[in-house]
Design an enzyme around this catalytic site. Structure first.
Site, PDB file in Angstrom:
ATOM      1  N   ASP A   1      14.275  30.932  63.027  1.00 57.26           N
ATOM      2  CA  ASP A   1      15.417  31.506  62.319  1.00 57.26           C
ATOM      3  C   ASP A   1      15.020  31.768  60.874  1.00 57.26           C
ATOM      4  OD1 ASP A   1      16.893  31.311  64.625  1.00 57.26           O
ATOM      5  OD2 ASP A   1      17.952  29.489  64.032  1.00 57.26           O
TER       6      ASP A   1
ATOM      7  N   ASP B   1      16.686  31.465  58.175  1.00 54.27           N
ATOM      8  CA  ASP B   1      17.292  30.617  57.142  1.00 54.27           C
ATOM      9  C   ASP B   1      16.738  29.201  57.132  1.00 54.27           C
ATOM     10  OD1 ASP B   1      18.343  29.789  59.526  1.00 54.27           O
ATOM     11  OD2 ASP B   1      20.446  30.032  58.970  1.00 54.27           O
TER      12      ASP B   1
ATOM     13  N   TRP C   1      26.919  33.209  69.442  1.00 53.92           N
ATOM     14  CA  TRP C   1      26.261  31.999  68.953  1.00 53.92           C
ATOM     15  C   TRP C   1      26.274  30.896  69.997  1.00 53.92           C
ATOM     16  CZ3 TRP C   1      27.815  26.978  68.309  1.00 53.92           C
ATOM     17  CH2 TRP C   1      26.950  26.149  67.558  1.00 53.92           C
TER      18      TRP C   1
ATOM     19  N   GLU D   1      21.685  29.367  74.011  1.00 56.56           N
ATOM     20  CA  GLU D   1      20.368  29.844  74.461  1.00 56.56           C
ATOM     21  C   GLU D   1      19.273  28.790  74.283  1.00 56.56           C
ATOM     22  OE1 GLU D   1      20.174  30.512  70.129  1.00 56.56           O
ATOM     23  OE2 GLU D   1      21.736  30.823  71.642  1.00 56.56           O
ATOM     24  N   ASP D   2      19.355  27.981  73.214  1.00 62.99           N
ATOM     25  CA  ASP D   2      18.337  26.952  72.993  1.00 62.99           C
ATOM     26  C   ASP D   2      18.375  25.890  74.080  1.00 62.99           C
ATOM     27  OD1 ASP D   2      17.370  28.098  70.624  1.00 62.99           O
ATOM     28  OD2 ASP D   2      18.978  27.188  69.462  1.00 62.99           O
TER      29      ASP D   2
ATOM     30  N   ARG E   1      29.083  32.096  58.675  1.00 63.60           N
ATOM     31  CA  ARG E   1      28.707  32.583  60.003  1.00 63.60           C
ATOM     32  C   ARG E   1      28.764  34.107  60.022  1.00 63.60           C
ATOM     33  NH1 ARG E   1      28.045  30.074  64.513  1.00 63.60           N
ATOM     34  NH2 ARG E   1      29.202  28.226  63.852  1.00 63.60           N
TER      35      ARG E   1
END
Length: 379
Positions: free
Chosen positions: A223, A225, A285, A288-289, A320
């Site tokens: 990611d 960030d 959001w 998926e992980d 967000r």
């Protein structure tokens, strides 16, 4: 009486001079024949020692001994211009040296700093980051000049409307990766349009497009960030799928739960294909992980992690993103990973490539990945 003595003295002097002349003549003759015999010996050894290469050497009648170097083994050789070999010099006199092979990069690079101070208050610009990283080549690529890395690493970032974060990420990660002696390229996978964001599908796109650009064997998915706080957290692939961001400040520098695989992860090409890549059907959001973690364990692999003191990360605070709201279907999908992972993944990936632009610090790949399917009606 005095004349007689003078005459005898002159006679002795003349005899002495004649004797010295004779001695000098003998010495000169000895030296002459000695030098002649040495030259003849060198000439004979030179002709007899050519062996299998004799046919390559033409016979010449002119040799120059006066210009021989002090450390030369053979006298200088002057062929005519028509008889020169392609190199212009006999092979014995060649000064060409084979370059030394580049050694493999050490397992633990010696230039690592350890714990880093990460802050986001100072102003950041692409121009500044570019000045800080003159050794990074077009497309955000770098190869260590003094050693040979075992892996070639593609770093893939899912992206949309995060230019501010990208500047900080590049500012911190380029120096870290160079100190880690990583052979890497950075790929920003930009989802065009304003439809629902799909992180995992963008990562599949990044894997596919990076392989078109170079022969990568390791893929780091990050990611934009998240910034590592310790450069000992080495960005390369391991024997098992790797989870790097195990202690974020967002979670109090703790792993939120045992199956967490979010933020920054890494898989080799073999590991990625074994799990059929990432799911394409997680729109919005979350979820998926956990699906990826299930794929890893269901395929007989285990997640490896760094020490909690090394796997620390700072997150750039932000609201967000719009069109990245929590996915209400994520929990049902996670429970069905075993049934869906063979048909939903890199093997079923579909997207439209819009553009590829190589900037000094990264490669930007803009794509259209479609829209989420309509939600089923309740009841």
């Amino acid at each position: 009486m005095s004349r007689l003595m003078l005459g005898r003295t002159l006679e002795r002097v003349c005899k002495a001079v004649l004797l010295l002349c004779l001695v000098h003549f003998l010495i000169m003759m000895i030296l002459y024949f000695d030098v002649y015999s040495q030259r003849f010996d060198i000439f004979s050894r030179f002709n007899n020692g050519r062996g299998a290469n004799a046919s390559r050497w033409p016979h010449h009648s002119y040799y120059n001994y006066s210009g021989a170097r002090p450390n030369a083994t053979f006298p200088s050789y002057i062929p005519s211009s028509e008889q020169l070999l392609p190199s212009g010099k006999p092979e014995q006199n060649s000064t060409h040296t084979t370059p030394k092979p580049i050694p493999p990069c050490p397992e633990v690079p010696p230039g690592l700093v350890g714990r880093l101070l990460i802050e986001f208050s100072s102003l950041m610009s692409m121009e500044r980051v570019q000045r800080e990283n003159p050794n990074v080549t077009e497309g955000g690529k770098y190869t260590p000049p003094d050693c040979r890395p075992k892996q070639k690493v593609a770093i893939i970032i899912p992206f949309r409307h995060r230019e501010h974060h990208l500047k900080y990420w590049l500012h911190y990660l380029h120096p870290i990766l160079r100190r880690q002696k990583i052979d890497y390229g950075i790929y920003i996978i930009n989802q065009l349009g304003e439809d629902t964001f799909n992180r995992a599908k963008l990562l599949n796109v990044g894997y596919t497009e990076a392989l078109k650009d170079a022969e990568y064997d390791c893929f780091i998915f990050s990611d934009v960030d998240l910034i590592p706080m310790d450069d000992r957290n080495l960005y390369h692939c391991y024997d098992q799928p790797r989870h790097f961001a195990i202690a974020m400040d967002k979670f109090g520098f703790r792993l939120p739960y045992a199956g967490y695989f979010g933020g920054v992860s890494g898989l080799s090409k073999k590991q990625f294909l074994k799990i059929n890549g990432f799911p394409n059907e997680y729109w919005g959001w979350g979820g998926e992980d956990d699906d990826i973690y299930n794929r890893i364990t269901l395929n007989g692999m285990k997640v490896s992690r760094p020490d909690v003191k090394i796997g620390r990360y700072r997150m750039i605070k932000h609201e967000r993103d719009k069109h990245n709201e929590p996915n209400p279907q994520r929990f049902n999908k996670i429970q069905n990973t075993k049934n869906t992972m063979r048909k939903d993944g890199i093997s079923s990936l579909m997207y439209r490539l819009v553009s590829i632009k190589k900037y000094p610090l990264y490669t930007n790949i803009s794509v259209e990945i479609g829209k989420p399917p309509p939600r089923p009606l309740r009841g």
